[in-house]
Every structure is written in structure tokens, then in C-alpha cells.
Design a protein around this motif. Sequence first.
Motif, PDB file in Angstrom:
ATOM      1  N   PRO A  58      14.738 -12.256  35.575  1.00 19.35           N
ATOM      2  CA  PRO A  58      15.936 -11.605  36.118  1.00 19.35           C
ATOM      3  C   PRO A  58      15.862 -11.348  37.619  1.00 19.35           C
ATOM      4  CG  PRO A  58      14.644 -10.043  34.840  1.00 19.35           C
ATOM      5  CD  PRO A  58      14.097 -11.411  34.540  1.00 19.35           C
ATOM      6  N   ARG A  59      14.685 -11.058  38.138  1.00 15.71           N
ATOM      7  CA  ARG A  59      14.565 -10.843  39.583  1.00 15.71           C
ATOM      8  C   ARG A  59      14.976 -12.110  40.331  1.00 15.71           C
ATOM      9  NH1 ARG A  59      11.861  -6.153  41.111  1.00 15.71           N
ATOM     10  NH2 ARG A  59      10.792  -5.066  39.417  1.00 15.71           N
ATOM     11  N   THR A  60      14.583 -13.252  39.795  1.00 13.28           N
ATOM     12  CA  THR A  60      14.917 -14.529  40.427  1.00 13.28           C
ATOM     13  C   THR A  60      16.420 -14.784  40.392  1.00 13.28           C
ATOM     14  OG1 THR A  60      12.766 -15.447  39.772  1.00 13.28           O
ATOM     15  CG2 THR A  60      14.498 -17.018  40.345  1.00 13.28           C
ATOM     16  N   VAL A  61      17.036 -14.559  39.236  1.00 17.13           N
ATOM     17  CA  VAL A  61      18.460 -14.843  39.072  1.00 17.13           C
ATOM     18  C   VAL A  61      19.326 -13.803  39.786  1.00 17.13           C
ATOM     19  CG1 VAL A  61      20.352 -15.071  37.402  1.00 17.13           C
ATOM     20  CG2 VAL A  61      18.100 -16.057  36.896  1.00 17.13           C
ATOM     21  N   LEU A  62      19.015 -12.531  39.605  1.00 15.99           N
ATOM     22  CA  LEU A  62      19.878 -11.467  40.119  1.00 15.99           C
ATOM     23  C   LEU A  62      19.794 -11.303  41.626  1.00 15.99           C
ATOM     24  CD1 LEU A  62      19.459  -8.842  37.261  1.00 15.99           C
ATOM     25  CD2 LEU A  62      21.314 -10.474  37.620  1.00 15.99           C
ATOM     26  N   GLU A  63      18.714 -11.762  42.225  1.00 18.25           N
ATOM     27  CA  GLU A  63      18.660 -11.772  43.682  1.00 18.25           C
ATOM     28  C   GLU A  63      19.779 -12.667  44.228  1.00 18.25           C
ATOM     29  OE1 GLU A  63      15.551 -12.711  47.362  1.00 18.25           O
ATOM     30  OE2 GLU A  63      15.085 -13.391  45.331  1.00 18.25           O
ATOM     31  N   GLN A  64      19.988 -13.803  43.555  1.00 17.80           N
ATOM     32  CA  GLN A  64      21.050 -14.713  43.979  1.00 17.80           C
ATOM     33  C   GLN A  64      22.427 -14.139  43.666  1.00 17.80           C
ATOM     34  OE1 GLN A  64      20.720 -17.696  45.666  1.00 17.80           O
ATOM     35  NE2 GLN A  64      22.958 -17.592  45.827  1.00 17.80           N
ATOM     36  N   VAL A  65      22.562 -13.480  42.509  1.00 18.60           N
ATOM     37  CA  VAL A  65      23.846 -12.844  42.170  1.00 18.60           C
ATOM     38  C   VAL A  65      24.204 -11.823  43.232  1.00 18.60           C
ATOM     39  CG1 VAL A  65      25.112 -11.443  40.497  1.00 18.60           C
ATOM     40  CG2 VAL A  65      23.545 -13.196  39.681  1.00 18.60           C
ATOM     41  N   GLY A  66      23.231 -10.996  43.610  1.00 18.86           N
ATOM     42  CA  GLY A  66      23.468  -9.989  44.640  1.00 18.86           C
ATOM     43  C   GLY A  66      23.912 -10.609  45.956  1.00 18.86           C
ATOM     44  N   HIS A  67      23.289 -11.722  46.300  1.00 17.63           N
ATOM     45  CA  HIS A  67      23.672 -12.425  47.533  1.00 17.63           C
ATOM     46  C   HIS A  67      25.110 -12.925  47.440  1.00 17.63           C
ATOM     47  CE1 HIS A  67      24.013 -16.043  50.121  1.00 17.63           C
ATOM     48  NE2 HIS A  67      23.291 -15.334  50.967  1.00 17.63           N
ATOM     49  N   ASP A  68      25.484 -13.447  46.262  1.00 21.43           N
ATOM     50  CA  ASP A  68      26.821 -14.015  46.075  1.00 21.43           C
ATOM     51  C   ASP A  68      27.917 -12.956  46.102  1.00 21.43           C
ATOM     52  OD1 ASP A  68      25.695 -16.523  45.860  1.00 21.43           O
ATOM     53  OD2 ASP A  68      25.739 -16.573  43.663  1.00 21.43           O
ATOM     54  N   VAL A  69      27.658 -11.797  45.484  1.00 19.16           N
ATOM     55  CA  VAL A  69      28.707 -10.779  45.348  1.00 19.16           C
ATOM     56  C   VAL A  69      28.624  -9.688  46.407  1.00 19.16           C
ATOM     57  CG1 VAL A  69      28.858 -11.191  42.866  1.00 19.16           C
ATOM     58  CG2 VAL A  69      27.396  -9.340  43.715  1.00 19.16           C
ATOM     59  N   GLY A  70      27.556  -9.697  47.198  1.00 20.64           N
ATOM     60  CA  GLY A  70      27.456  -8.731  48.284  1.00 20.64           C
ATOM     61  C   GLY A  70      27.047  -7.329  47.876  1.00 20.64           C
ATOM     62  N   GLN A  71      26.364  -7.199  46.744  1.00 22.56           N
ATOM     63  CA  GLN A  71      25.862  -5.900  46.301  1.00 22.56           C
ATOM     64  C   GLN A  71      24.427  -6.047  45.795  1.00 22.56           C
ATOM     65  OE1 GLN A  71      27.198  -2.981  46.617  1.00 22.56           O
ATOM     66  NE2 GLN A  71      29.312  -3.500  47.174  1.00 22.56           N
ATOM     67  N   SER A  72      23.697  -4.948  45.798  1.00 25.29           N
ATOM     68  CA  SER A  72      22.305  -4.971  45.344  1.00 25.29           C
ATOM     69  C   SER A  72      22.212  -4.837  43.829  1.00 25.29           C
ATOM     70  CB  SER A  72      21.522  -3.828  45.991  1.00 25.29           C
ATOM     71  OG  SER A  72      21.497  -3.968  47.397  1.00 25.29           O
ATOM     72  N   PHE A  73      21.262  -5.529  43.246  1.00 22.17           N
ATOM     73  CA  PHE A  73      20.927  -5.370  41.832  1.00 22.17           C
ATOM     74  C   PHE A  73      19.526  -4.756  41.801  1.00 22.17           C
ATOM     75  CE2 PHE A  73      24.529  -7.961  41.567  1.00 22.17           C
ATOM     76  CZ  PHE A  73      25.011  -7.934  40.258  1.00 22.17           C
ATOM     77  N   VAL A  74      19.461  -3.484  41.471  1.00 25.20           N
ATOM     78  CA  VAL A  74      18.219  -2.718  41.584  1.00 25.20           C
ATOM     79  C   VAL A  74      17.482  -2.725  40.247  1.00 25.20           C
ATOM     80  CG1 VAL A  74      17.207  -0.502  42.195  1.00 25.20           C
ATOM     81  CG2 VAL A  74      19.337  -1.251  43.295  1.00 25.20           C
ATOM     82  N   VAL A  75      16.356  -3.413  40.209  1.00 27.67           N
ATOM     83  CA  VAL A  75      15.588  -3.548  38.974  1.00 27.67           C
ATOM     84  C   VAL A  75      14.688  -2.337  38.779  1.00 27.67           C
ATOM     85  CG1 VAL A  75      13.868  -4.911  37.730  1.00 27.67           C
ATOM     86  CG2 VAL A  75      15.636  -6.063  39.096  1.00 27.67           C
ATOM     87  N   GLU A  76      14.778  -1.740  37.593  1.00 30.27           N
ATOM     88  CA  GLU A  76      13.926  -0.610  37.225  1.00 30.27           C
ATOM     89  C   GLU A  76      13.122  -1.002  35.993  1.00 30.27           C
ATOM     90  OE1 GLU A  76      16.236   2.881  36.554  1.00 30.27           O
ATOM     91  OE2 GLU A  76      17.266   2.775  38.486  1.00 30.27           O
ATOM     92  N   ASN A  77      11.807  -0.995  36.091  1.00 34.37           N
ATOM     93  CA  ASN A  77      10.952  -1.272  34.941  1.00 34.37           C
ATOM     94  C   ASN A  77      10.784   0.005  34.133  1.00 34.37           C
ATOM     95  OD1 ASN A  77       9.771  -3.195  37.324  1.00 34.37           O
ATOM     96  ND2 ASN A  77       9.715  -4.203  35.339  1.00 34.37           N
ATOM     97  N   ARG A  78      11.190  -0.050  32.868  1.00 35.64           N
ATOM     98  CA  ARG A  78      11.118   1.113  31.988  1.00 35.64           C
ATOM     99  C   ARG A  78      10.427   0.746  30.677  1.00 35.64           C
ATOM    100  NH1 ARG A  78      11.921   3.574  35.886  1.00 35.64           N
ATOM    101  NH2 ARG A  78      13.674   4.917  36.468  1.00 35.64           N
ATOM    102  N   PRO A  79       9.127   0.366  30.730  1.00 30.39           N
ATOM    103  CA  PRO A  79       8.410   0.059  29.493  1.00 30.39           C
ATOM    104  C   PRO A  79       8.145   1.330  28.703  1.00 30.39           C
ATOM    105  CG  PRO A  79       6.893   0.055  31.337  1.00 30.39           C
ATOM    106  CD  PRO A  79       8.269   0.239  31.924  1.00 30.39           C
ATOM    107  N   GLY A  80       7.798   1.169  27.453  1.00 29.78           N
ATOM    108  CA  GLY A  80       7.496   2.331  26.613  1.00 29.78           C
ATOM    109  C   GLY A  80       8.268   2.284  25.314  1.00 29.78           C
TER     110      GLY A  80
END
Length: 333
Positions: A58-80
Motif C-alpha cells: 500500500p505504501r507503494t500504491v498510495l504514494e502515487q494516489v496521493g500524488h495524483d489527487v494532491g492529498q496525503s495518505f498517512v499510513v498507520e501501522n496498528r498490529p495487535g
Amino acid sequence: MGETAVNRREILKAGMGSLTAVAAGLPAMGPARAADWPTKAVRVVVPYAPGSATDLVPRTVLEQVGHDVGQSFVVENRPGGGTTVGSNQVKQADPDGYTMLIHSNAIVTVPAIQANVPYDPVADFSAITPLGNVPMVLVVAPSKGIKSVKELVAKAKANPGQINYGAAGIGTPPHLAMERFRLAAGFEGQLVPFKGAPEALTETMTGRIDIYFAPITPALPLIRDGKLLALTVASSKRASALPDVPTSIEAGVPDSDFDFWVGAFVPKKTPRDVVAKMHASIVKAIKTPSVQEKLGKLGVEELIMTPEAFDARIAKEAVIAKKLAKDAKIEPQ
């Protein structure tokens, strides 16, 4: 005065539209708001540790989505909680398109083997699309002296219950892939669960864990460096990143194939037009040549579905997961 009157009428129309939506028990989001998505940063919850396939893809894909739409996609790791902590956070989030869940097949396998899971994969989430298919590869340390599936199975059968195998969580795709393979091959073993793929791979390299069905993404560099030996892949066809490694069926173990995908989800009541906009944005990013190149280096293979088709797949796989858990005699924990 004419302009003022028009503005007043538009405001009243918008207000009545919102009131109608609220009265109908629907989220107050009209077409204009869906068309404008996103107007702020999108929170992306990944219920896995950093460095796992379900984190890197998702980091790979959503970095490009963010670039395309002009907003940040903030990844939060929530294991458990066997991935349930992060999943439940998204279930409870506002269904407005600004909280996304990235999950794997585990969204359906975990409820099949874990007691008191706080979500239903079908009732509580809307699927957007898979981000890709991630082949799983059975790895072993070269020091073990096991060079083929045939040798592994022979050793496991000669020493019943002595082989130990890792899994990144209970009920996750790597775990169930291993259980399916083990049952099909006809040997017993001891499960050793870990929080994530990086930890399981480290223990396999040291030889403390005999074998591990790992997502190809974090395992590939270690295989190429000779630190781990790839015996077989669980997918129904050979992995393009490891073309010389046979599938488990080719290696002589019938009915042992198991596909592993990574996908995007949102809370169930997210408006369908917003889901459609998110789907279009993600697919556009996946199709971008630079993203395809990056995913290829990670060993990820393209898998795109419509939201409707992905929803149907989730429902079908939920049933299959329950049967596999029953066949493997995995008691809810």
C-alpha cells in the motif's frame, strides 16, 4: 438581488438534501462532495508491522494516489490482536472516505479461527479493490540441508511432530497456507507464531524455525542473497519473480495451493460514489508504469477487481476459510 436569491436557494437546497439524508439514516454526502474527494489527508490503517508485504504494497500504491489527487495518505501501522485491533478501528471510523483499511486474506481468515473477533468482514466493510497478488514462498535456511519439497516431506514424516513452522499471526494467510500445505502433504508439525514477517524470516534464517511460508515481498531479497532457500510457492501458478521455483502442486503436493492478496477497504456505510472514486484513483495509480515497476521488484503481481466483484470474493472466501480452519482442526482462540 438576483444573485443573492440564487445563492439563498442553493443553500436551502443543499440544506434540505442533507436533512433528507439524515432522515433516511444515510451519510450526508452528496455527489458534489464525492466528486471533490479527497479534500484532506486520508488515514490508512495497516494492522501489520512495518516491513511486511501488507505494509510495503500500500505504501507503494498510495504514494502515487496521493500524488495524483494532491492529498496525503498517512499510513498507520496498528498490529495487535491478530490484526483485529487495527481492523476494528476502521470499522468504527466515520464512513466518509477518509479512513481506509489495508488488509490481506486475513480479513476473512482471522474470524474463522479467532474467537470474539469484533468485526464481520462482509457486514462491516466495503471492498474497494485488491492492490495486488503476493505469492507466498516456502523458505528454509540453507544450513538445514533441505533442498526440495520431497526432502522436506520425507524428513517431516520420518520425525513426526518435530518440524516447526513459523506464521505471522494466527489465522493469517501465511499460517493457513502452511496448514493447507501440511495437511495435503500429510505430516505433523509445531506452529510458532510471530508478530510479523520480518521477525519470522529472521528466525528462519538462524535455523531456530525450520520452515516458513512467507509473503514473497520481504523474503525476495533474502532469497536472492542466498540467506534463505526457496522450496516452493503456494500460488496456483509460478511467481514471475521466482520463475525457477515450482508451485506446491508441481512439487508433488496436490490441493495445496493458496493465493495471498493485499486489498483496500472502507467502513461499510461509505457512500458508493465515494467508493467508486477511491477505486478509480487506486486503479489509476496501479496502472502507472513507475508503480508497476516498483511492485514488480517487490514480487507483487497485478490483481484488480471492481468493488462489487471484490465484495463477492470476500463473501466467498469467508466460507472457504471456515472450512479450512475446521479441516486443520484449528480451535477458536
